[in-house]
Design a protein around this motif. Structure first.
Motif, PDB file in Angstrom:
ATOM      1  N   THR A   1     -12.850  -5.458   5.881  1.00 27.87           N
ATOM      2  CA  THR A   1     -13.425  -6.176   7.022  1.00 27.87           C
ATOM      3  C   THR A   1     -14.906  -5.869   7.219  1.00 27.87           C
ATOM      4  O   THR A   1     -15.598  -6.608   7.923  1.00 27.87           O
ATOM      5  N   ASP A   2     -15.393  -4.774   6.630  1.00 28.55           N
ATOM      6  CA  ASP A   2     -16.813  -4.460   6.769  1.00 28.55           C
ATOM      7  C   ASP A   2     -17.654  -5.072   5.651  1.00 28.55           C
ATOM      8  O   ASP A   2     -18.842  -4.785   5.512  1.00 28.55           O
ATOM      9  N   GLY A   3     -17.020  -5.915   4.813  1.00 31.08           N
ATOM     10  CA  GLY A   3     -17.739  -6.607   3.763  1.00 31.08           C
ATOM     11  C   GLY A   3     -17.717  -5.936   2.409  1.00 31.08           C
ATOM     12  O   GLY A   3     -18.127  -6.542   1.410  1.00 31.08           O
ATOM     13  N   THR A   4     -17.280  -4.714   2.325  1.00 29.53           N
ATOM     14  CA  THR A   4     -17.219  -4.028   1.039  1.00 29.53           C
ATOM     15  C   THR A   4     -15.973  -4.435   0.269  1.00 29.53           C
ATOM     16  O   THR A   4     -15.004  -4.951   0.839  1.00 29.53           O
ATOM     17  N   VAL A   5     -15.999  -4.180  -1.037  1.00 25.80           N
ATOM     18  CA  VAL A   5     -14.882  -4.506  -1.917  1.00 25.80           C
ATOM     19  C   VAL A   5     -14.546  -3.266  -2.744  1.00 25.80           C
ATOM     20  O   VAL A   5     -15.431  -2.643  -3.338  1.00 25.80           O
ATOM     21  N   ILE A   6     -13.263  -2.910  -2.750  1.00 22.53           N
ATOM     22  CA  ILE A   6     -12.795  -1.835  -3.628  1.00 22.53           C
ATOM     23  C   ILE A   6     -12.137  -2.515  -4.820  1.00 22.53           C
ATOM     24  O   ILE A   6     -11.102  -3.179  -4.675  1.00 22.53           O
TER      25      ILE A   6
ATOM     26  N   VAL B   1      -8.740   7.976  -4.508  1.00 20.38           N
ATOM     27  CA  VAL B   1      -7.809   7.680  -3.415  1.00 20.38           C
ATOM     28  C   VAL B   1      -8.609   7.122  -2.246  1.00 20.38           C
ATOM     29  O   VAL B   1      -9.586   7.747  -1.788  1.00 20.38           O
ATOM     30  N   PHE B   2      -8.199   5.961  -1.765  1.00 18.42           N
ATOM     31  CA  PHE B   2      -8.814   5.333  -0.600  1.00 18.42           C
ATOM     32  C   PHE B   2      -7.740   5.225   0.485  1.00 18.42           C
ATOM     33  O   PHE B   2      -6.582   4.925   0.185  1.00 18.42           O
ATOM     34  N   GLN B   3      -8.131   5.463   1.730  1.00 21.52           N
ATOM     35  CA  GLN B   3      -7.179   5.359   2.839  1.00 21.52           C
ATOM     36  C   GLN B   3      -7.742   4.403   3.877  1.00 21.52           C
ATOM     37  O   GLN B   3      -8.766   4.680   4.506  1.00 21.52           O
ATOM     38  N   SER B   4      -7.084   3.268   4.030  1.00 24.54           N
ATOM     39  CA  SER B   4      -7.544   2.229   4.943  1.00 24.54           C
ATOM     40  C   SER B   4      -7.016   2.504   6.349  1.00 24.54           C
ATOM     41  O   SER B   4      -5.808   2.659   6.550  1.00 24.54           O
TER      42      SER B   4
ATOM     43  N   ALA C   1     -11.302   8.852   0.308  1.00 24.57           N
ATOM     44  CA  ALA C   1     -12.333   8.044   0.963  1.00 24.57           C
ATOM     45  C   ALA C   1     -11.680   7.193   2.036  1.00 24.57           C
ATOM     46  O   ALA C   1     -10.828   6.352   1.731  1.00 24.57           O
ATOM     47  N   ARG C   2     -12.059   7.396   3.273  1.00 29.24           N
ATOM     48  CA  ARG C   2     -11.520   6.598   4.367  1.00 29.24           C
ATOM     49  C   ARG C   2     -12.332   5.319   4.499  1.00 29.24           C
ATOM     50  O   ARG C   2     -13.562   5.358   4.619  1.00 29.24           O
ATOM     51  N   VAL C   3     -11.623   4.192   4.512  1.00 30.38           N
ATOM     52  CA  VAL C   3     -12.295   2.893   4.470  1.00 30.38           C
ATOM     53  C   VAL C   3     -11.769   1.993   5.579  1.00 30.38           C
ATOM     54  O   VAL C   3     -10.777   2.293   6.250  1.00 30.38           O
ATOM     55  N   ALA C   4     -12.433   0.854   5.737  1.00 27.85           N
ATOM     56  CA  ALA C   4     -12.106  -0.109   6.794  1.00 27.85           C
ATOM     57  C   ALA C   4     -10.794  -0.831   6.487  1.00 27.85           C
ATOM     58  O   ALA C   4     -10.259  -0.744   5.378  1.00 27.85           O
ATOM     59  N   PRO C   5     -10.284  -1.580   7.465  1.00 26.08           N
ATOM     60  CA  PRO C   5      -9.077  -2.381   7.223  1.00 26.08           C
ATOM     61  C   PRO C   5      -9.294  -3.414   6.120  1.00 26.08           C
ATOM     62  O   PRO C   5     -10.416  -3.849   5.855  1.00 26.08           O
ATOM     63  N   VAL C   6      -8.192  -3.812   5.500  1.00 22.69           N
ATOM     64  CA  VAL C   6      -8.255  -4.795   4.416  1.00 22.69           C
ATOM     65  C   VAL C   6      -8.178  -6.204   5.000  1.00 22.69           C
ATOM     66  O   VAL C   6      -7.308  -6.508   5.821  1.00 22.69           O
ATOM     67  N   GLN C   7      -9.079  -7.057   4.536  1.00 25.29           N
ATOM     68  CA  GLN C   7      -9.098  -8.454   4.985  1.00 25.29           C
ATOM     69  C   GLN C   7      -8.343  -9.367   4.020  1.00 25.29           C
ATOM     70  O   GLN C   7      -7.714 -10.337   4.427  1.00 25.29           O
TER      71      GLN C   7
ATOM     72  N   PRO D   1       1.972  -5.465   6.485  1.00 20.34           N
ATOM     73  CA  PRO D   1       1.053  -6.348   7.218  1.00 20.34           C
ATOM     74  C   PRO D   1       1.090  -7.755   6.637  1.00 20.34           C
ATOM     75  O   PRO D   1       1.571  -7.973   5.515  1.00 20.34           O
ATOM     76  N   ASN D   2       0.557  -8.715   7.375  1.00 22.65           N
ATOM     77  CA  ASN D   2       0.516 -10.098   6.879  1.00 22.65           C
ATOM     78  C   ASN D   2      -0.843 -10.423   6.268  1.00 22.65           C
ATOM     79  O   ASN D   2      -1.316 -11.559   6.325  1.00 22.65           O
ATOM     80  N   THR D   3      -1.482  -9.433   5.689  1.00 25.29           N
ATOM     81  CA  THR D   3      -2.790  -9.607   5.063  1.00 25.29           C
ATOM     82  C   THR D   3      -2.714 -10.619   3.918  1.00 25.29           C
ATOM     83  O   THR D   3      -1.806 -10.533   3.086  1.00 25.29           O
ATOM     84  N   PRO D   4      -3.623 -11.573   3.843  1.00 21.95           N
ATOM     85  CA  PRO D   4      -3.609 -12.535   2.726  1.00 21.95           C
ATOM     86  C   PRO D   4      -3.614 -11.827   1.372  1.00 21.95           C
ATOM     87  O   PRO D   4      -4.360 -10.875   1.149  1.00 21.95           O
TER      88      PRO D   4
END
Length: 492
Positions: free
Chosen positions: A285-290, A240-243, A261-267, A186-189
């Motif tokens: 994208t939901d505001g949380t930080v791993i 283990v986190f799965q985005s 742990a299933r998590v939101a997309p990475v911003q 992906p082109n994620t920053p």
């Protein structure tokens, strides 16, 4: 130019590039179902099998390499179990795929080694006829003027790492390679810095969870690779986190696991240090930080990019050679193909298994290459103008665009969710629901001119489509059974 008539071609010498399932069945079908003077296959690796072939360095990571020649590793990994039932891995007019050993325990899907064994058996008679050349890398395929053929520059690798370059001219070329040389990120920053520091890896190089013990790992994606990697990490990693961008596609079954742990997309990814060691913070994208991730594994697929094929630039009066596909080809695809196979501007170039993805790639490659063999021998006719040949691509692109627009407009929660609702699997190169219509139309044309092939060719109809789609449920049941067996072994 678009209206210029191009009579159906009748090549006599055909080169097939790629020794995986698509290339092998293409070779067999051209040899046995056509009337060509010479058909050969070249494969850059030391054995046939494509993605299903793991070389010695994979099977025994600490073993001394047996060759100094370059390696092009398979993106598969030891212990991989397929997602396609044996009946859809069986080639026409060849003994059926053997029942997997694991079937007796309720696992009906074959292993990596069982699939490779079948492919080697299929290739054996062709190899004994001298039709297959291994350790032969194709460097470029260049179009010649006036449709007089293709110049193929190759490199023959020796065990000591030395090589000889040579060139051959062929009337026609079939590109039957997968696209695993070009993983998609992906082109994620922040991802460029992750890769530079070695904190990001792609499923292409995944060889299992060794080295991940006690680590905090983020997996991107929930298709087959992402799901398998997360499941393998769960017993050994500390977290283990799965985005996931969207709900799981039915074709990629996975089981809920409390260790994942299933998590939101990475911003955004940000590099920090923990005890003087680089770690990753993933801002979602939901505001949380791993925080304090030890690494990120991307199961984000591959790009069809056979840029070693060079064709004339039809918009240039000098007809300079340019790659048939570039990073600027939008949407991403091998462009200008009739029925995902014939290059519209010069139908002596064909693609099998490269430009399209399907539920059952073995059988799709079988029917496509049978159709191609008969088209190139003149038994089956196809459009004779570029406009006619390009109509298929235009219709498919329009159909896919309409499907994506409909998905994106469907209510699904927030506006942000709507924007990502159209799955990346709704794409020009992914057959999906179009597989039955596509393959059955090819089969119908084949059987019309060669009725004796009717009883042996794979079948596409509503009944068989239902069986194909039922594979997803059977895969999930097999995963559940494997988990139950694991629990019993652990005394849980």
């Amino acid at each position: 130019m678009q209206g210029v008539d191009i009579p159906n071609v009748r090549p006599k010498r055909v080169l097939v590039i790629g020794g995986g399932p698509s290339g092998l069945v293409t070779l067999r079908n051209l040899v046995e179902r056509g009337n060509f003077h010479d058909v050969q296959l070249v494969e850059r690796r030391a054995d046939v099998g494509g993605v299903w072939y793991l070389d010695d360095d994979h099977n025994a990571p600490n073993a001394k390499p047996t060759s100094a020649a370059p390696r092009w590793p398979s993106p598969a990994y030891p212990g991989l179990i397929g997602n396609v039932l044996p009946e859809f891995l069986s080639f026409s007019a060849f003994p059926p795929f053997p029942e997997p050993i694991s079937t007796i325990s309720g696992q009906p899907f074959p292993s990596l080694s069982e699939t490779h064994t079948y492919l080697r058996a299929f290739a054996s008679p062709l190899s004994s006829q001298g039709k297959i050349r291994l350790n032969t890398e194709v460097c470029t395929v260049e179009e010649l003027r006036e449709q007089t053929g293709w110049q193929v520059r190759m490199r023959r690798w020796n065990l000591d790492g030395s090589a000889e370059d040579f060139s051959e001219t062929w009337d026609a070329v079939v590109v039957a390679i997968a696209c695993y040389d070009h993983p998609v990120f992906p082109n994620t920053p922040g991802i460029a810095q992750l890769r530079k520091l070695g904190l990001a890896r792609h499923a292409q190089t995944w060889r299992g969870p060794d080295g991940c013990q006690g680590k905090r790992i983020l997996v991107i994606g929930n298709a087959n690779s992402g799901n398998d990697i997360a499941a393998q990490l769960a017993p050994v990693a500390s977290a283990v986190f799965q985005s996931i961008r969207r709900p799981n596609f039915p074709g990629f079954p996975s089981l809920p696991d409390p260790r994942i742990a299933r998590v939101a997309p990475v911003q955004q990814y940000i590099i920090n240090q923990l005890d003087e060691v680089d770690v990753v913070d993933a801002h979602l994208t939901d505001g949380t930080v791993i925080s304090n991730l030890d690494g990120v594994v991307f199961g984000t697929g591959y790009c069809p990019f056979p840029d070693f094929v060079r064709v004339f630039n039809r918009a240039d009066t000098q007809q300079t050679l340019v790659p048939i596909v570039t990073a600027d080809t939008i949407p991403s695809r091998v462009p200008d193909l009739h029925r995902y196979m014939l290059y519209a501007h010069n139908p002596t170039l064909a693609f099998v298994g490269t430009a399209v993805a399907s539920y059952t790639p073995f059988t799709i490659a079988d029917i496509c290459s049978t159709w191609l063999a008969l088209a190139w021998t003149g038994a089956i006719a196809y459009p004779t103008t570029p406009d006619g040949l390009l109509a298929f691509e235009a219709e498919r692109l329009a159909a896919v665009a309409a499907a994506r627009k409909e998905m994106e407009a469907a209510p699904s929660g927030t506006s942000d969710q709507r924007q990502t609702e159209a799955s990346a699997l709704v794409a020009y190169g992914v057959l999906g629901p179009f597989e039955e219509a596509y393959a059955s139309s090819l089969r119908e044309e084949v059987v019309k001119v060669r009725p004796e092939l009717g009883p042996v060719l794979p079948v596409w109809n509503q009944e068989q489509t239902a069986v194909r789609e039922a594979m997803f449920g059977r895969k999930r049941a097999a995963l559940e059974l494997a988990r139950e067996c694991e629990r019993k072994q652990l005394g849980l």
